[in-house]
Design an enzyme around this catalytic site. Structure first.
Site, mmCIF file in Angstrom:
data_model
loop_
_atom_site.group_PDB
_atom_site.id
_atom_site.type_symbol
_atom_site.label_atom_id
_atom_site.label_comp_id
_atom_site.label_asym_id
_atom_site.label_seq_id
_atom_site.Cartn_x
_atom_site.Cartn_y
_atom_site.Cartn_z
ATOM 1 N N THR A 277 0.827 -1.212 0.000
ATOM 2 C CA THR A 277 0.000 0.000 0.000
ATOM 3 C C THR A 277 0.863 1.263 0.000
ATOM 4 O O THR A 277 0.638 2.181 -0.784
ATOM 5 C CB THR A 277 -0.869 -0.005 1.283
ATOM 6 O OG1 THR A 277 -1.511 -1.268 1.353
ATOM 7 C CG2 THR A 277 -1.897 1.082 1.273
ATOM 8 N N VAL A 278 1.862 1.299 0.876
ATOM 9 C CA VAL A 278 2.638 2.533 1.027
ATOM 10 C C VAL A 278 3.558 2.763 -0.179
ATOM 11 O O VAL A 278 3.611 3.867 -0.738
ATOM 12 C CB VAL A 278 3.461 2.501 2.342
ATOM 13 C CG1 VAL A 278 4.163 3.832 2.542
ATOM 14 C CG2 VAL A 278 2.575 2.175 3.528
ATOM 15 N N LYS B 278 8.483 1.019 11.822
ATOM 16 C CA LYS B 278 8.571 1.315 13.264
ATOM 17 C C LYS B 278 9.186 0.168 14.054
ATOM 18 O O LYS B 278 9.939 0.388 14.992
ATOM 19 C CB LYS B 278 7.201 1.679 13.819
ATOM 20 C CG LYS B 278 6.163 0.568 13.696
ATOM 21 C CD LYS B 278 4.872 1.049 13.097
ATOM 22 C CE LYS B 278 4.892 0.758 11.611
ATOM 23 N NZ LYS B 278 3.762 1.235 10.877
ATOM 24 N N GLU C 186 9.546 9.546 9.225
ATOM 25 C CA GLU C 186 8.253 10.204 9.531
ATOM 26 C C GLU C 186 7.078 9.249 9.402
ATOM 27 O O GLU C 186 6.146 9.280 10.215
ATOM 28 C CB GLU C 186 8.064 11.401 8.584
ATOM 29 C CG GLU C 186 6.847 12.237 8.865
ATOM 30 C CD GLU C 186 6.947 12.960 10.212
ATOM 31 O OE1 GLU C 186 6.305 12.467 11.157
ATOM 32 O OE2 GLU C 186 7.634 13.987 10.320
ATOM 33 N N ILE D 33 0.597 12.031 10.018
ATOM 34 C CA ILE D 33 0.796 13.169 10.932
ATOM 35 C C ILE D 33 2.288 13.512 10.989
ATOM 36 O O ILE D 33 3.106 12.653 11.302
ATOM 37 C CB ILE D 33 0.291 12.825 12.352
ATOM 38 C CG1 ILE D 33 -1.199 12.483 12.326
ATOM 39 C CG2 ILE D 33 0.552 13.986 13.303
ATOM 40 C CD1 ILE D 33 -1.771 12.081 13.678
ATOM 41 N N GLU E 211 -3.186 -6.027 11.638
ATOM 42 C CA GLU E 211 -1.891 -6.497 11.144
ATOM 43 C C GLU E 211 -1.955 -8.018 10.991
ATOM 44 O O GLU E 211 -2.808 -8.674 11.601
ATOM 45 C CB GLU E 211 -0.785 -6.163 12.164
ATOM 46 C CG GLU E 211 -0.622 -4.692 12.476
ATOM 47 C CD GLU E 211 0.260 -3.946 11.481
ATOM 48 O OE1 GLU E 211 1.013 -4.585 10.739
ATOM 49 O OE2 GLU E 211 0.162 -2.704 11.456
ATOM 50 N N ASP F 64 2.523 -2.328 18.390
ATOM 51 C CA ASP F 64 2.733 -1.383 17.280
ATOM 52 C C ASP F 64 2.759 0.063 17.801
ATOM 53 O O ASP F 64 3.669 0.841 17.476
ATOM 54 C CB ASP F 64 1.595 -1.581 16.257
ATOM 55 C CG ASP F 64 1.516 -0.479 15.233
ATOM 56 O OD1 ASP F 64 2.293 -0.517 14.276
ATOM 57 O OD2 ASP F 64 0.671 0.431 15.405
ATOM 58 N N LYS G 103 6.009 2.990 18.220
ATOM 59 C CA LYS G 103 5.945 4.404 17.794
ATOM 60 C C LYS G 103 6.288 5.321 18.971
ATOM 61 O O LYS G 103 7.030 6.299 18.819
ATOM 62 C CB LYS G 103 4.547 4.703 17.256
ATOM 63 C CG LYS G 103 4.213 3.903 15.995
ATOM 64 C CD LYS G 103 2.737 3.951 15.648
ATOM 65 C CE LYS G 103 2.421 3.083 14.435
ATOM 66 N NZ LYS G 103 0.995 2.856 14.202
ATOM 67 N N GLY H 139 -2.811 3.968 5.887
ATOM 68 C CA GLY H 139 -3.443 4.116 4.576
ATOM 69 C C GLY H 139 -2.470 4.637 3.537
ATOM 70 O O GLY H 139 -1.451 5.235 3.874
HETATM 71 N N1 HSE Z 1 -1.803 -1.159 12.311
HETATM 72 C C1 HSE Z 1 -1.519 0.227 12.493
HETATM 73 C C2 HSE Z 1 -2.751 0.939 12.967
HETATM 74 C C3 HSE Z 1 -1.028 0.927 11.259
HETATM 75 O O1 HSE Z 1 -3.812 0.327 13.080
HETATM 76 O O2 HSE Z 1 -2.661 2.116 13.261
HETATM 77 C C4 HSE Z 1 0.422 0.665 11.034
HETATM 78 O O3 HSE Z 1 1.193 1.005 12.122
#
Ligand code: HSE
Length: 428
Positions: A14-15, A107, A131, A138, A192, A203, A207, A304
């Site tokens: 996706t990214v 991350k 980032e 964000i 995930e 996750d 971060k 996204g």
């Molecule tokens: N799975 C993460 C979320 C997105 O739901 O925010 C990727 O870090």
């Protein structure tokens, strides 16, 4: 116009696809803003013959991301494969060895290996930029490393897992159980591959560990993070919290205390009227507090194609412009080793337990709380069954150690069924 900036992109999920689309769509805009043409030299992904909705013609293909990272026609290695180790780490190391700057959305890799990777890169005057790894679209890393760099940061908070925020707000708004909404999130593709990364807080913890390093000048120390997921939150907890003026969020908090660096990612109660309390669905929010600026609130999409690719592009364009801020806002070799402080700041706690509905049960609970040094502020019983009654207690401010002592003793009594739930009420 100066020489083009040449990208090698590894990972076309996706990214990665989103990044290719922006490079193609905004060709002129990106050149106008940076004074350089941004070109993709080569790409790499697990599957070659897949329709990604964007033309990949004109880009060289590499099966091996390590080979991609080493190519002479690549200035910036863009790592969008994911995974803390394996190909992502091997290719990032190869890129650094070959003298390339690295932009990544990874991350997990940085939370576990960021210190070593940043030191290796900086020893060769190279950059690792990330980032997109924290809160998707964000610009929180840039805000911390550049916009707020004149501040001593006092606290960093965030709701940075959109899936968990979706689950919690959907449970509340639709009156559904955790299990029902988890299934729904799974059908929607929000989880995930290993859902524990989301619902277990891992996750979001990755971060937060990265933001804490920047904010407090400390080495990334994910191992020292207190982690608790949302798996035990019930619709009753959400309703009871709402009744008291709170919402439950998977909230990350990092702050320096007299006892050391506190880093925790756990479900907390926050006031309904606060910015964090109003965060709906899969949105993310970062709340940054500095001694000069006060509180800054950033809200946006945490995942996204568009939002995450937007963040990747911001890093690429900084490199094109010659902006070279170290990975964690100061040289990685100078980051201090933090002393981990577990929930050092006292707070009120919300406790929920299943109590046997018999004489003297409540007295036993009250005695245990009193012995642990916990003072009761509010208490409520609701929804009796034939034999048990859920009991809610809100304590006055307490240290986490006292709460843990009480929980352990409560579990051992013959009047409390199962493990009680304890949620911190955060002053946000
Ligand atoms: N799975 C993460 C979320 C997105 O739901 O925010 C990727 O870090």
């Amino acid at each position: 116009m100066s020489t083009p900036l040449r990208l090698g992109i590894a990972g076309l999920g996706t990214v990665g696809t989103g990044v290719v689309k922006i490079v193609r769509r905004h060709k002129e805009l990106l050149s106008a803003r940076t004074g350089r043409e941004i070109v993709i030299s080569a790409i790499s992904a697990r599957t070659r013959d897949k329709d990604r909705g964007v033309s990949l013609s004109g880009y060289e293909w590499e099966d091996d991301p390590v080979a991609l990272a080493r190519r002479d026609d690549v200035d910036v290695f863009v790592e969008l494969m994911g995974g803390s180790d394996g190909p992502a780490k091997a290719a990032t190391e190869a890129a650094i060895e070959a003298g390339k700057d690295v932009v990544t959305a990874n991350k997990a890799m940085l939370a576990l290996h960021g210190q070593a990777l940043a030191e290796a890169a900086e020893a060769k005057n190279l950059l690792i930029r990330f980032e997109a790894a924290v809160a998707g679209g964000i610009p929180v890393v840039k805000t911390l490393t550049e916009g707020l760099t004149g501040n001593e940061m006092t606290r960093v908070m965030g709701v940075m897992n959109g899936t968990c925020n979706y689950i919690l707000t959907r449970m509340e708004n639709a009156g559904l159980s955790y299990e029902e909404v988890f299934e729904e999130a799974s059908q929607l593709g929000y989880l995930e591959a290993d859902p524990t990364l989301d619902v277990g807080g891992i996750d979001a913890g990755h971060k937060l560990a990265l933001l804490a390093a920047i904010a407090f000048g400390t080495r990334v120390s994910f191992d020292a993070m207190e982690l608790e997921g949302i798996e035990r939150i019930t619709i009753a907890d959400i309703r009871q919290a709402a009744d008291m003026g709170y919402r439950i969020k998977l909230l990350g908090v990092a702050q320096k205390t007299g006892r050391g660096l506190e880093q925790r990612m756990s479900p907390c109660l926050v006031p309904t009227g606060s910015p964090l309390g109003q965060l709906e669905n899969a949105a993310n929010m970062a709340v940054l507090e500095g001694d000069a600026v006060g509180q800054i609130v950033l809200r946006g999409a945490g995942a996204g194609e568009g939002p995450t690719a937007s963040a990747v592009m911001a890093d690429i364009l900084d490199i094109a412009r010659g902006i070279r801020v170290p990975t964690f806002g100061r040289p990685a070799a100078q980051l201090e080793k933090p002393v981990a402080a577990r929930s050092a700041m006292p707070a009120p706690y919300y406790l929920r337990m299943e109590l046997e509905d018999k004489p003297g049960a409540l007295a036993k609970v009250a005695a245990i709380l009193g012995t642990a040094g916990l003072s009761i502020n509010r208490m409520r019983q609701y929804g009796h069954t034939q034999t048990t009654a859920p009991v809610l207690i809100v304590t006055h401010k307490a240290q986490r150690e006292a709460v843990d002592t009480a929980l352990e003793a409560l579990e051992k009594t013959d009047v409390v069924a199962g493990r009680p739930v304890a949620l911190r009420i955060e002053d946000v």
